[in-house]
Design an enzyme around this catalytic site. Sequence first.
Site, PDB file in Angstrom:
ATOM      1  N   TYR A  21      16.621 -31.034 -29.662  1.00 18.93           N
ATOM      2  CA  TYR A  21      17.103 -30.139 -30.849  1.00 18.93           C
ATOM      3  C   TYR A  21      16.809 -28.571 -30.090  1.00 18.93           C
ATOM      4  CZ  TYR A  21      16.740 -27.668 -35.311  1.00 18.93           C
ATOM      5  OH  TYR A  21      17.348 -26.884 -36.330  1.00 18.93           O
ATOM      6  N   GLU A  96     -10.347  -9.336 -45.559  1.00 18.48           N
ATOM      7  CA  GLU A  96     -10.570  -7.957 -46.500  1.00 18.48           C
ATOM      8  C   GLU A  96     -11.719  -7.863 -47.268  1.00 18.48           C
ATOM      9  OE1 GLU A  96      -8.321  -5.570 -45.958  1.00 18.48           O
ATOM     10  OE2 GLU A  96      -6.680  -6.535 -44.957  1.00 18.48           O
ATOM     11  N   GLU A 145      -7.807   2.346 -44.754  1.00 19.09           N
ATOM     12  CA  GLU A 145      -8.806   2.060 -45.778  1.00 19.09           C
ATOM     13  C   GLU A 145      -8.364   1.211 -46.762  1.00 19.09           C
ATOM     14  OE1 GLU A 145      -9.797   5.509 -48.476  1.00 19.09           O
ATOM     15  OE2 GLU A 145      -7.996   6.563 -47.654  1.00 19.09           O
TER      16      GLU A 145
END
Length: 301
Positions: A21, A96, A145
């Site tokens: 492939y 985060e 920030e």
Amino acid sequence: MDKELLKDKDGLTEAEFLQRYDVSMYERPSVTVDMLIFTVTNEEKENYRKLPEKSLKLLLVKRGVHPYIGQWALPGGFVTNDESVDEAALRELKSETNIDEVYMEQLYTWGDVRRDPRTRVVSCSYMALVDSKSLEVKAGDDADEARWFNVRYSVVEEKKTMLEKDFVFEKTVKITLSNDKDILEGVIRVIEKYAGKAVKVAREVLVSDGIAFDHAEMIQYAVERLRNKVEYTDIAFNLMPELFTLSELQQVYEVTLGKELLSAAFRRKIANMVEETNQFTKDAGHRPAKLFRFNPNWRYV
């Protein structure tokens, strides 16, 4: 039949096909995840006797790199080859907010060809609901920030157009995101075309002031989904601490839904969802109020 013995029209087994492939036959878009992290926080008290007002907030990061440098965006990042999309979302959430054991669901896949000026990027957006008391927010590597923004959502115009057999419903939604330093604005037109049982929905960003990429669309969609789910599920409890008063819970429902609720009707609605405790509030200047906790078995009551 053993699939290892099955051959295609070229006489190849699956193993032979995969070995030959050519992955370069098709262009492969990049894939990202974008996180819509909501919380509810108390605003400043005007005096010690007044209960603090609550505000629905969304976490945004200020971009420190091109494109959209200096604008605000949803936290997120690219999916690597060795992780699933869900794993990438959990990684971004952890990086985060420094937490991972929270409510999270996949919202929508955004694939407009020109949504990212860098290259062809498909994004999966996720919504997370977190208790503000457990957060330790920090900006990622490509952000200057990270800050919480108050969310204001309002429908400024609605229009229904009848066709020969079907109809089109249009609404214009204004999203205002603000904190003590910045005010961002997005205006989105949502077009719903009804044809029999089929519904096609399209969105168009009319204004995106300070909001990067197509994230104004994502925010509009997420707020709408959040409001719908708060109406018929227990999702709002993911915004609550372990112990809370019924007045605090009602405030969270109201600020999420964007409307006031009748106390008696609200308490009937959530009666099975909460359990009484033997504890009371100890706020100075207020009468002690009974504390409750979420009842995870409320559906079976």
